[in-house]
Motif scaffolding. Sequence first.
Motif: not given
Length: 153
Positions: A26, A28-29, A31-32
């Motif tokens: 994912d 978004e995840k 990039l964490r």
Amino acid sequence: MDEPTVFRREIQVPAPPATLFAFLTDPEKLLRWMGIGATLEPQPGGLYLLDVDGINIVRGAFREVVPVHRLVYSFGWEGNAEVPPGSSQVEIDLIEQPDGTLMRMTHSGLPPSALSSHERGWAFFLERLAAVVAGRDPDSVPSPGCPPSKDEA
């Protein structure tokens, strides 16, 4: 030309494989714990594109996707003749354990001259991944001078 090499790294993560799989597929995840921009199409032939820092960009393609268990994708750096896009391969196996997941990562096809910088980079980012999944601040992981610059990679 150098003979390609293989290295492996394992980490234990206190989360189920499905949670860890999401942090790998994912954008978004992802990039964490790694990068500033990503386009991921987690299906065979799908794009793997990760902007690590605005300068170093990984480009490859997913080769194998077995949800919550296994990922295989080609890997290389845009603008880098030594490790060009798609020239090496990353394999990730997620093995369920009583206390979480054993993540086994294998990176193959790197020239020996690029091995050290990639080992440092993976060690750094996998520690950040483990921190995020455990609910800790990934910025608490000390940087070993990663990611590799285009001159090193």
